[in-house]
Structure formats: structure tokens, C-alpha cells
Scaffold this motif. Structure first.
Motif, PDB file in Angstrom:
ATOM      1  N   PHE A   5       0.821  -1.198   0.000  1.00  0.00           N
ATOM      2  CA  PHE A   5       0.000   0.000   0.000  1.00  0.00           C
ATOM      3  C   PHE A   5       0.864   1.261   0.000  1.00  0.00           C
ATOM      4  O   PHE A   5       1.936   1.297   0.605  1.00  0.00           O
ATOM      5  N   ASP A   7       0.109   5.104   1.128  1.00  0.00           N
ATOM      6  CA  ASP A   7      -0.831   6.016   1.778  1.00  0.00           C
ATOM      7  C   ASP A   7      -0.454   7.456   1.440  1.00  0.00           C
ATOM      8  O   ASP A   7       0.689   7.872   1.653  1.00  0.00           O
ATOM      9  N   ARG A  50      -5.652   5.664   0.031  1.00  0.00           N
ATOM     10  CA  ARG A  50      -4.843   4.464   0.221  1.00  0.00           C
ATOM     11  C   ARG A  50      -4.805   3.695  -1.098  1.00  0.00           C
ATOM     12  O   ARG A  50      -5.826   3.174  -1.553  1.00  0.00           O
ATOM     13  N   TYR A  52      -3.532   0.674  -3.378  1.00  0.00           N
ATOM     14  CA  TYR A  52      -3.008  -0.684  -3.354  1.00  0.00           C
ATOM     15  C   TYR A  52      -2.295  -0.956  -4.680  1.00  0.00           C
ATOM     16  O   TYR A  52      -2.881  -0.791  -5.761  1.00  0.00           O
ATOM     17  N   ASP A 120       2.910  -1.000   4.325  1.00  0.00           N
ATOM     18  CA  ASP A 120       2.529   0.320   3.853  1.00  0.00           C
ATOM     19  C   ASP A 120       3.726   1.252   3.817  1.00  0.00           C
ATOM     20  O   ASP A 120       4.585   1.204   4.693  1.00  0.00           O
ATOM     21  N   ALA A 122       4.267   5.655   2.997  1.00  0.00           N
ATOM     22  CA  ALA A 122       3.417   6.849   3.031  1.00  0.00           C
ATOM     23  C   ALA A 122       4.104   8.024   2.361  1.00  0.00           C
ATOM     24  O   ALA A 122       5.324   8.179   2.447  1.00  0.00           O
ATOM     25  N   LYS A 429       0.492   0.738  10.347  1.00  0.00           N
ATOM     26  CA  LYS A 429       0.154   1.093   8.966  1.00  0.00           C
ATOM     27  C   LYS A 429      -1.275   1.625   8.852  1.00  0.00           C
ATOM     28  O   LYS A 429      -1.614   2.252   7.851  1.00  0.00           O
TER      29      LYS A 429
END
Length: 572
Positions: A5, A7, A50, A52, A120, A122, A429
Motif C-alpha cells: 500500500f 498512503d 490508500r 493498493y 505500507d 506513506a 500502517k
């Protein structure tokens, strides 16, 4: 095929609008940046997305992705890029027509974000113009860099990252029968690594235990609990870093490396392991204080009051009413503050009263962990507590968002998902997409309290990075870097703006009514306490009206609390 992911967190006052997108061998790229054939918009002031990503099995060098994102209004533009080279996958951000602050890159127009499979990463950007835009993995001294925007704020209006059971990053000596680093350690990084990763609140649970050489009792960090009637009978736990190591690493960060930051050292749950796991005596607390304030081996920048303060630190009513500038501004260096979350208190006449150690009454913190290893339950419970604190708390109390899980049960195979630190990192996450959209001027966390600050490499349980004093600072933390510090910087902007989405007029009106009535109730209680109990006639004359008004106010406060629940808690 690998996946994970990305973010995106918008901590700016401008909507982010995707303007174009392209991809090759990253299957889910365009469908998520352009869902339903409409380009994605990430709202201003706390919007999140978010994404994916699935990288297919094409050879390295074949994977490419690009998304152009513009800030509506000023039209500042940046590009998100994804690419695979040499077997490695990379995400980076290119800033086209504006600059950002506070990160060390050879190319000032790009920011690399390390990709970690199955977890994740970010990208966070906060601020309102290029002179104060700070991105993911910003400066090590993020507080000092933020002084122009938050320096004049009291600490009760500031958000900062904190590490839970900060000293539990390694095991020292033998633990109890059922304790080991898998179910007791909460951090991958040592204290220095946690500070580099952005932590400014350290949760230290001191204990007294026999040293590893078996020759003397030492002060260490500990994690000991009485399991009582649970399956594991009696006290279980283990010790972590030596307290002297904690002191030395704080000094390294503040003094040796000259980071002009505020570090809050919270001492709680003192436990004498060698004497039946009992609480510390006052004498034992005083021995610990002696270590902290020793002029040669103690904390070098211990804070005893704002610059020019001539009084006794014991006279300080609330530490949280002082501004960040009072601690690290106005030409000062870094500052280490020691607070006690225990029944032990320092009397005004004590020799410790002038040495920068503060009682719980001077620095109260609301911290209420969720007794669950369920991410969903932790999120629900902690956000609800955050909302309630935003209305009903005292101005002199900080709120710690305890984004931590109870230790999961270790399964028979010892699967890594049952290891506390791995479990904690998976909890982390969720924080970027869960907390930011709920923040405004009234409701925000003062402390983002987490396990595993800085993250870990899931393929290497030891994190694989031995301490090397000659290496760059970036070598002491893993893929999450200073993401949590960047998140705190974004929250500090989000609780600044009082217009648009950040302005909640209904909540403001509810709180104004609550504050007015709560103030009146305090006045009435104070008045009743001042009555002369020996004057029976006077008491009789006033009591009925006092009781009637008091009951009426309490009923109104209960109604307001119900309104608050309808207004906010249904949104959690």
C-alpha cells in the motif's frame, strides 16, 4: 507478483487533484488514481487516499507508473513515480514548480520513498506554502524546523510522536519463564534510533534488577506484569536497556549531535524485580533521580524552567501551558524534561524540586490503552477516547493516542504474526488513513504513542542494522523513517486552520456551552466548600438554591454529552 500500500496524506489547505496517469506492469496503478474514469481528488486539510499496488512478474526494469497531482488553487504540481531497477522497486516524488523543506537529497526536486512489500509506505505533505511545505521523511530536528509555525503554541496544542515501552528494544539478562523478546519487546530501534525516527515522548518503565554480570543491582527499563489468574501464573516479563544507556543516547541525540529538540522522558511503573516485584520506594526513586540529574553522567540538557525563569520549578502549575519556544526557542539548545507518572512526588522543599523533575500534578497525561489485539477495536476505542477528550478534558492534560495492541498469543509454530513487534508494526500502517481525517482544532492527539516507531524489515527480525557511530543517521531506522514525525507535523497544521473542513461550528458551539456550564459548576462547588459548616442557619438558607442549580447544571452537561456523542462518535 508483489504488492503493498501507498498512503497519501494531504496536510495542506489545497485539494489534490490527479491530472494524468500512466502505468506499465503495475496492474492496479491507473484504476486507483482514476476510479470510475474520474480522476481522484484527495481533499484538503486531512484528506487521505490508500493506493493498493500490484507489481506483476515482469522482469526488473519493466515496471513503471506515473501520476501527476496538482494542488487546486496555486496549481503546485508534483508527480508520483514508481519503477523497478536491478530487482528493487522504488517510489519517488518529483516536485515540478515548487520546493519543499527539510530533507537531505542530492537532487532537490525529488524525494525517494523506499518500497517494502506487503506493508505500507506513506507520502505526507503538510504546510501552506513552499516556505513551510514539509514532506515525508523530513528533518531529524523536525520540532526546531516547525518553530515558525508552532513555536508560540503551548504544548497542549501540539502533536508529537511517542514510543511505547521505549526501553524494550532488546533483552538484557534472563527473563521470567514465559517471557522473551518476541512477547516483551515493543521497539526495533534503540532510544537514539527512536529519536532519529521522530519520537519526542519516551515511555520508560524503570526496574531494579541484577546486572548481566551478576555483580550488582542496576536500574534498567522493564516490562513486568502480574498475570494473576491468567494461564501464566504470577509475574512475567523481562528487562531491556539499562537506564544509563537511555541517558547516554538522549545525550548523543541532543548534545553530541546538536539536535535542538524537546525530549520528554516519562517515568512510570517503577518495579523492584529482585524484591518480589514490588513498587519502588521513595528512596529508590531518589536514586534514579540522582542518575538523571548527575552533572557528569546525567542528562546534559535537563530543563528546569523557561529562559529567565527565577522561581522554583515546583511552582509551575502545568508544564503543558508553556510554549515550544519556552523549551527550545529563544536561543536555547535542546531540552530534556523528566516527568513522573507515579504516586511518588517531589515536595517543594526537596533538593530535587529545583532540578527539572516534574510531578504528575504538573504534567498530567490521559493514556488509556485498549485491551485488545484487534486493530479494529483499537481504532474504534482510541478515536472515541480522543473525541471525548477533545470536549471533556482539562486544558492541563495531554491526550496520548495509544495506538498499540495487547500482546497476541504465541501460536504453536511461533509464527511471526504473533510476535509483538511485528503485530505492532501492522497496527502502525493503519494510523495514516484512520487518524488524520478525524482531526480538527478541537479534536487531535497530543502524543501518537506507538510500538515499532521507525518500522522494521519483515524479512529480517533483528532489523539487520548494528549501531555504527560513523554511519549516516539514516542508517538507524528502517523503511518507515520519520513518517510518524511527518504525520505529527501534518496534524499540527490541521489543528491550525479554522475555516472550511477544519472549522466545525456545531462542535465549537457544543464545547462553548460545556465550558461555560463546567466553569459555573466549579464556582458553585468552590462556594459550597467555603461555607462555614458551623453556621447551620447560613448553610440552610443557601443549601437549597445551591443544590437546585447544581443539579440543573449537571443535567444540562449530561444532555450536552449526548449531543457530542451523536455529533462525533457516530463518525468513528
Amino acid at each position: 507478483m508483489s504488492s503493498g500500500f501507498l498512503d497519501l496524506v494531504n496536510g495542506t489547505p489545497y485539494d489534490w487533484v490527479v491530472a494524468s496517469t500512466a502505468h506499465h506492469h503495475i496492474n492496479s496503478w491507473t484504476p486507483q488514481f482514476k476510479p470510475d474514469e474520474e480522476f481522484l481528488t484527495i481533499p484538503k486539510k486531512g484528506g487521505t487516499a490508500r493506493i493498493y499496488l500490484e507489481w506483476d512478474d515482469a522482469p526488473a526494469g519493466s515496471h513503471k507508473g506515473e501520476a501527476e497531482i496538482r494542488m487546486r488553487g496555486p496549481e503546485y504540481t508534483f508527480f508520483l513515480h514508481a519503477k523497478s531497477t536491478g530487482g528493487q522497486k522504488h517510489i519517488w516524488v518529483e516536485f515540478r514548480n515548487f520546493s519543499v523543506q527539510g530533507y537531505d537529497e542530492s537532487d532537490e526536486d525529488t524525494l525517494r520513498i523506499d518500497w517494502v512489500e506487503e506493508l505500507d509506505i506513506a507520502f505526507i505533505l503538510s504546510g501552506d506554502n513552499p516556505s513551510n511545505f514539509f514532506p515525508t521523511n523530513g528533518p531529524v530536528s523536525w520540532m526546531h524546523a516547525s518553530l515558525p509555525s508552532i513555536g508560540n503554541r503551548p504544548l497542549k496544542r501540539i502533536c508529537m510522536p511517542g514510543s511505547h515501552s521505549s526501553g524494550m528494544c532488546e533483552q538484557t539478562g534472563a527473563g521470567t519463564a514465559f517471557a522473551d523478546d518476541d512477547n516483551c519487546c515493543t521497539q526495533w530501534q534503540n532510544i537514539h534510533g527512536q529519536l532519529v525516527a521522530g519520537a519526542r515522548y519516551l515511555d520508560i518503565q524503570p526496574c531494579i534488577k541484577m546486572s548481566e554480570d551478576g555483580e550488582s543491582y542496576k536500574f534498567m527499563c522493564g516490562r513486568f506484569d502480574n498475570t494473576g489468574s491468567h494461564a501464566l501464573m504470577g509475574w512475567q516479563g523481562m528487562s531491556g536497556l539499562y537506564i544509563q544507556d537511555v541517558i547516554d543516547q538522549i545525550n548523543q541525540f541532543l548534545y553530541t549531535e546538536d539536535n535542538e529538540e524537546l525530549v520528554i522522558l516519562n517515568l512510570s511503573r517503577g518495579c523492584n524485580v529482585e524484591d518480589g516485584y514490588r513498587d519502588f520506594t521513595d528512596y529508590e526513586w531518589y536514586r534514579l533521580f540522582d542518575m538523571l540529574i548527575d552533572p557528569k553522567t546525567g542528562l546534559q540538557y535537563i530543563w528546569t524552567g523557561p529562559k529567565g525563569f527565577k522561581g522554583d520549578p515546583a511552582e509551575i502549575k502545568s508544564l503543558w501551558s508553556y510554549t515550544l519556544n519556552d523549551f527550545i526557542g529563544k536561543g536555547t539548545k535542546g531540552a530534556a524534561v523528566v516527568i513522573i507518572s507515579e504516586s511518588c512526588s517531589i515536595a517543594p522543599e526537596s533538593s530535587y524540586a529545583m532540578k527539572g523533575i516534574f510531578n504528575k500534578s504538573q504534567c498530567d497525561i490521559y493514556q488509556s490503552p485498549t485491551d485488545s489485539d484487534s486493530y479494529t477495536k483499537v481504532e474504534q476505542d482510541q478515536l472515541e477516547k480522543m473525541y471525548n477528550h477533545g470536549l471533556f478534558s482539562s486544558d492541563d492534560q495531554l491526550f496520548a493516542l495509544s495506538w498499540t495492541c495487547s500482546p497476541p498469543d504465541m501460536d504453536e509454530t511461533g509464527d511471526m504474526n504473533s510476535i509483538l513487534r511485528v503485530h505492532g508494526d501492522k497496527m502502525n500502517k493503519e494510523i495514516y488513513s484512520s487518524v488524520v481525517p478525524k482531526v480538527n482544532q478541537l479534536v487531535f492527539p497530543n502524543i501518537l504513542l506507538v510500538d515499532c516507531i521507525g518500522g522494521f524489515d519483515p524479512k529480517n527480525r533483528s532489523n539487520g542494522k548494528p549501531f555504527d557511530a560513523s554511519a549516516k543517521l539514516e542508517g538507524y531506522y528502517s523503511f518507515q523513517g520519520r513518517n510518524l514525525a511527518s504525520l505529527a507535523m501534518a496534524i499540527n497544521w490541521l489543528n491550525t486552520w479554522d475555516d472550511g473542513m477544519a472549522r466545525d461550528y456545531e462542535a465549537t458551539e457544543i464545547q462553548a456551552r460545556w465550558d461555560l456550564l463546567a466553569s459555573r459548576l466549579k464556582d458553585l462547588d468552590r462556594k459550597e466548600n467555603n461555607y462555614n459548616s458551623d453556621s447551620t442557619i447560613r448553610l440552610t438558607q443557601h443549601y437549597m438554591s445551591w443544590a437546585a442549580e447544581t443539579m440543573s447544571i449537571r443535567n444540562e452537561l449530561a444532555q450536552i454529552q449526548n449531543e457530542w456523542s451523536v455529533h462525533y462518535l457516530t463518525r468513528v
